[in-house]
Design a protein around this motif. Structure first.
Motif, PDB file in Angstrom:
ATOM      1  N   PRO A 168       0.826  -1.216   0.000  1.00 24.96           N
ATOM      2  CA  PRO A 168       0.000   0.000   0.000  1.00 24.96           C
ATOM      3  C   PRO A 168       0.855   1.259   0.000  1.00 24.96           C
ATOM      4  N   ARG A 169       0.370   2.277  -0.671  1.00 21.26           N
ATOM      5  CA  ARG A 169       1.071   3.556  -0.740  1.00 21.26           C
ATOM      6  C   ARG A 169       0.774   4.395   0.500  1.00 21.26           C
ATOM      7  N   ASP A 170       1.749   5.173   0.936  1.00 19.39           N
ATOM      8  CA  ASP A 170       1.510   6.120   2.023  1.00 19.39           C
ATOM      9  C   ASP A 170       0.626   7.265   1.549  1.00 19.39           C
ATOM     10  N   VAL A 171       0.880   7.744   0.336  1.00 21.03           N
ATOM     11  CA  VAL A 171       0.083   8.809  -0.274  1.00 21.03           C
ATOM     12  C   VAL A 171      -0.474   8.266  -1.580  1.00 21.03           C
ATOM     13  N   PRO A 172      -1.801   8.077  -1.694  1.00 19.29           N
ATOM     14  CA  PRO A 172      -2.356   7.514  -2.929  1.00 19.29           C
ATOM     15  C   PRO A 172      -2.127   8.439  -4.130  1.00 19.29           C
ATOM     16  N   GLU A 173      -1.964   7.808  -5.283  1.00 13.09           N
ATOM     17  CA  GLU A 173      -1.860   8.558  -6.526  1.00 13.09           C
ATOM     18  C   GLU A 173      -3.256   8.885  -7.047  1.00 13.09           C
ATOM     19  N   SER A 174      -3.320   9.703  -8.097  1.00  6.05           N
ATOM     20  CA  SER A 174      -4.614  10.136  -8.654  1.00  6.05           C
ATOM     21  C   SER A 174      -4.620   9.962 -10.161  1.00  6.05           C
ATOM     22  N   PHE A 175      -4.245   8.776 -10.625  1.00  8.59           N
ATOM     23  CA  PHE A 175      -4.286   8.511 -12.056  1.00  8.59           C
ATOM     24  C   PHE A 175      -5.738   8.282 -12.485  1.00  8.59           C
TER      25      PHE A 175
ATOM     26  N   GLN B 289      -4.771   3.151 -13.296  1.00 13.68           N
ATOM     27  CA  GLN B 289      -5.516   3.168 -12.037  1.00 13.68           C
ATOM     28  C   GLN B 289      -5.051   2.094 -11.066  1.00 13.68           C
ATOM     29  N   TRP B 290      -4.471   1.024 -11.557  1.00 13.47           N
ATOM     30  CA  TRP B 290      -4.005  -0.035 -10.653  1.00 13.47           C
ATOM     31  C   TRP B 290      -2.819   0.415  -9.819  1.00 13.47           C
ATOM     32  N   LEU B 291      -2.214   1.565 -10.151  1.00 16.26           N
ATOM     33  CA  LEU B 291      -1.102   2.110  -9.377  1.00 16.26           C
ATOM     34  C   LEU B 291      -1.543   3.135  -8.341  1.00 16.26           C
ATOM     35  N   ASN B 292      -2.835   3.422  -8.239  1.00 18.82           N
ATOM     36  CA  ASN B 292      -3.295   4.494  -7.348  1.00 18.82           C
ATOM     37  C   ASN B 292      -3.128   4.143  -5.882  1.00 18.82           C
ATOM     38  N   ARG B 293      -3.637   3.000  -5.468  1.00 18.32           N
ATOM     39  CA  ARG B 293      -3.669   2.658  -4.042  1.00 18.32           C
ATOM     40  C   ARG B 293      -2.451   1.851  -3.596  1.00 18.32           C
ATOM     41  N   SER B 294      -1.902   1.053  -4.501  1.00 23.28           N
ATOM     42  CA  SER B 294      -0.810   0.146  -4.140  1.00 23.28           C
ATOM     43  C   SER B 294       0.271   0.185  -5.202  1.00 23.28           C
TER      44      SER B 294
END
Length: 828
Positions: free
Chosen positions: A633-640, A646-651
């Motif tokens: 999981p990402r510390d700061v979510p992306e906003s693609f 989109q599969w890179l947004n949360r993790s």
């Protein structure tokens, strides 16, 4: 949105080459894949990451003419010159061929020595090249001068001695010494017959005395030979030092040459003083085999690089002072890649019998958890107890591990341990130890991590044809309260071997694969609900869909088939021909990542179980086989917003290759990804690197942001702290002439109160309003006279700046309006 690329996210080998000290011993440099890392010898923190090479870095050395600069060579055929204090690339020298080692002897002027490969395989040459002086950043230096032939590519097998008068090189059973002034080569050979006495005479490393004609060589049998009188082929002599029971892996003389350091697989650093076998000192229990030894130019520090990707900094009195631990490269990663739910650290096999917790953000090891709790004996013929499986449960509260030891087919020692996280000790504590939980190897284990279940549930699958359900029960007695794990249910299906198991997202269903058949069980009653039979080979992977795709079950087979079953209709939804080696669902979205093996390499497919059309495909993510993968999981979510990103947004998806290279997918450039936070702040603010400068810089940025947000219609102007005389006097007056602190405190507090009053009329308290009204009633005429002067002075400013400063009379009117009761508006 930028394209997605595969980047090396850390975990590279720190022990690939010898580490190098700075002249003042404050920093230590080590290669790390394509990068050079600069560590502090006192804090163990990474200060800079020097990135610019496009292939593995194969050598690093401090510039002899400028001690604040560092040379590095790489397999990409270039030599780069760095300013390691600021982390800046100064110059690039293009050599051409693949560079395997790098040397700069004393009094070499502008010449450097390199190890390059010839056209024949496994044949290497030592050449010299003169680095031209040029003002341009990219310089070509392709004129190579031959020095020695038929050498070993390892830099441990080449050494310059007696202030650069000669160079010694070893390979197999041969020692070659080349004298630069005489331009003469002397060759020495050890017996290489295959009897017991001479079988291990092979050279492994070499070191030269810095001031005398003495060469030290290490051998496979653990002996160290000190060569003298080697100016002639017939008059040479050597003496033997013997303590190591296995091969000598590296040698290094101290700066003065009074001592010789040696290391090997015994995990012991040996100091031979005055070349005597009787006068030696030891630093034992260093943890793993010593592969490289380095000495600081000042002579006050030593450094050892170890086989477990660790660097140990040692004082001159043989006292270890600092440890720089990278990602431990174990012989086999049998536990796979996991994520600690508490620390978001990567968890996998570490040292023998340990689990390592590795920080992906800091690219450093957090700690090791000793699972087997036995002393490891480094012996190739000894059967060791191995950690084979591990799984986290209940948001990191529980950890299950499986360890086994098997000398032959009929003797299997199996043990499962359950660890509970203790808030008191901030670590895992052993709770339950289960001997022989199954009669054969355990193939999979998983927790029911659904929040709706109060008690944790663990399921293990084994080759003995059973899967077992373990629950947490009360194990209290008259002496203490305790909890322990016990077996609650045993399931099987026609005596087939159980290969995989997993729970659905809500925990209501359990899927267990028995060779080619998938069974679905109710987790409340442990009743068999349905079976899926796909005669396409044994089931290799099994996982449920997440979120909107929770009604689907995915499975892969050994024959290269990817299947998706619909749990509502109990039928196959779709299937595809794909040789999947890794399949991981994203726990924070409905995406699934699958890595397939092809003839060209490994390919990535990202899809949703609801449809067979992949959302994202990337070919050849790695030339070698991908063995494990995990979503972190990402510390700061992306906003693609695009469907392919989109599969890179949360993790973020990480995967481990066969050579244990840790890679990931990123849209950021390597420079932006690997730049330390302190360096980013420095580049953004252009301030000195002091803690106060960072605070002041952030304060100025916040003030600038607030000033830009004020619109033209706002009537309030924020006063700057630089314009307050009390603060200016406090900061700029020398300390020895300042008045007492009690006097300064009153001035300082009053200045802050004044700035607070002028900030906004609405924030002034009522008691201040009453005092202000009394004063303003007595001096209305005085304010009216000054008002005209202020208006005439501000007329010129209004044309340029739309912000209007309130006068005292306007503030008085605003205070009156504030006291009017507007509560009747609420009744409308």
């Amino acid at each position: 949105e930028e394209g997605v690329r595969v980047v090396r996210c850390g975990g590279s080998r720190l022990n690939f080459r010898r580490a190098v000290f700075s002249v003042d011993s404050k920093y230590i440099f080590c290669v790390s894949g394509d990068f050079v890392k600069v560590y502090s010898t006192t804090t163990e923190e990474c200060v800079h990451i020097l990135h610019g090479h496009t292939d593995l870095v194969s050598g690093i050395l401090v510039n002899p003419s400028n001690h604040l600069q560092l040379y590095s060579c790489s397999f990409d055929g270039t030599i780069k010159l760095w300013d390691y204090v600021d982390g800046i690339l100064i110059k690039t020298f293009t050599i051409g061929p693949k560079l395997h080692a790098f040397f700069i002897p004393l009094h070499a002027e502008d010449s450097v020595f390199l190890t390059i490969s010839k056209e024949e395989p496994d044949i290497f040459q030592l050449v010299s090249v003169k680095l031209p002086k040029s003002t341009s950043q990219d310089v070509e230096a392709r004129q190579l001068t031959f020095v020695l032939d038929y050498i070993n590519r390892s830099p441990k097998c080449i050494a310059f001695g007696n202030e650069g008068e000669y160079v010694a090189a070893v390979r197999d059973f041969y020692l070659s010494v080349y004298f630069f002034k005489k331009k003469k080569t002397c060759n020495f050979t050890l017996p290489s017959t295959k009897n017991k006495k001479n079988a291990k005479n092979k050279f492994t490393c070499v070191a030269c005395h810095p001031k005398e004609d003495c060469i030290a060589s290490g051998h496979m049998d653990g002996k160290i030979r000190l060569w003298r009188n080697f100016h002639s082929d017939q008059k040479y002599t050597y003496t033997c030092l013997h303590w190591h029971h296995d091969m000598v892996m590296d040698l290094a003389f101290t700066v003065t040459g009074t001592s010789l350091l040696s290391g090997g697989r015994e995990c012991v650093l040996v100091e031979w003083r005055d070349g005597s076998e009787k006068n030696k000192e030891f630093l034992p229990r260093l943890g793993s085999s010593i592969e490289h030894i380095s000495v600081s130019p000042a002579g006050d520090l030593f450094c050892t690089s170890h086989s477990d990707n660790k660097i140990t900094v040692i004082h001159r009195n043989l006292d270890a002072s600092a440890v720089i631990q990278g990602l431990v490269k174990d012989r086999s990663i049998s536990t796979g890649l996991m994520v600690d739910p508490r620390t978001k650290a990567l968890v996998l096999n570490g040292k023998p019998g340990h689990l390592q917790f590795y920080s992906l953000q800091g690219d450093k090891q957090l700690y090791n958890l000793d699972i087997i709790q036995q002393e490891y004996i480094n012996d190739e013929g000894l059967t060791q107890t191995e950690l084979t499986k591990a799984a986290f449960g209940c948001s990191g509260t529980w950890l299950a591990t499986v360890e086994q030891r098997q000398e032959n087919e009929n003797e299997l020692e199996l043990q499962m341990k359950l660890w509970n996280y203790s808030k008191k000790t901030q670590g895992f504590v052993l709770n339950t130890k289960i001997a022989m939980p199954h009669d054969d190897h355990i193939t999979a284990l998983c927790f029911n991590n659904a929040e709706s279940y109060e008690k944790p549930i663990l399921v293990t699958a084994s080759r003995d044809g059973h899967f077992k359900v373990w629950i947490l029960t009360d194990d209290s007695d008259i002496y203490k309260k305790a909890i322990a794990w016990t077996c609650d249910f045993v399931g099987s299906y026609h005596k087939y071997q159980a290969t995989n198991c997993c729970f659905s997202e809500d925990g209501s269903l359990l899927a267990v694969s028995f060779e080619e058949i998938v069974t679905i069980w109710d987790s409340q009653t442990w009743e068999l609900k349905c079976t899926f039979c796909q005669r396409a080979g044994k089931i290799r992977h099994l996982c449920f869909g997440r979120l909107t795709c929770s009604k689907y079950l995915l499975g892969t087979t050994d024959n290269g088939i990817l299947c998706c079953w619909n749990l509502l209709s109990c039928s196959i939804q779709w299937s595809a021909k794909l040789n999947v080696r890794v399949m991981e669902p994203d726990p924070y979205s409905d995406h699934v990542a699958a890595v397939a093996q092809s003839s060209a390499g490994s390919d990535l497919f990202v899809f949703k179980p609801s449809e067979p059309r992949p959302l994202y495909i990337q070919k050849n993510v790695s030339r070698e086989e991908v063995q494990w993968g995990v979503f972190v999981p990402r510390d700061v979510p992306e906003s693609f917003t695009s469907e392919t990103h989109q599969w890179l947004n949360r993790s973020q998806f990480y995967f481990l290759t066969k050579s244990q290279s840790l890679l990931t997918f990123s849209t950021k450039s390597p420079e932006e990804k690997l730049t330390p936070t302190s360096k980013q702040l420095l580049a953004e603010e252009s301030l000195p690197t002091t803690p106060f400068s960072f605070i002041l810089g952030k304060h100025r940025q916040q003030q600038g942001a607030k000033l830009t947000e004020t619109s033209e219609n706002e009537l309030v102007q924020l006063p700057l702290t630089e314009n307050i005389p009390a603060i200016t006097e406090l900061l700029h007056t020398p300390a020895h002439v300042l008045p007492s602190a009690s006097f300064l405190c009153s001035l300082f507090v009053n200045s802050l109160l004044l700035s607070k009053e002028t900030k906004s009329a609405e924030e002034v308290p009522d008691d201040v309003d009453m005092e202000g009204n009394k004063e303003s009633d007595d001096s209305d005429e005085e304010y009216d006279l000054t008002e005209k002067d202020k208006e005439t002075n501000n007329n010129t400013d209004l044309g340029e700046d739309a912000i209007h400063q309130l006068s005292k009379s306007e503030e008085k009117e605003l205070r009156k309006f504030r006291k009017v009761d507007y509560s009747w508006l609420t009744a409308l």
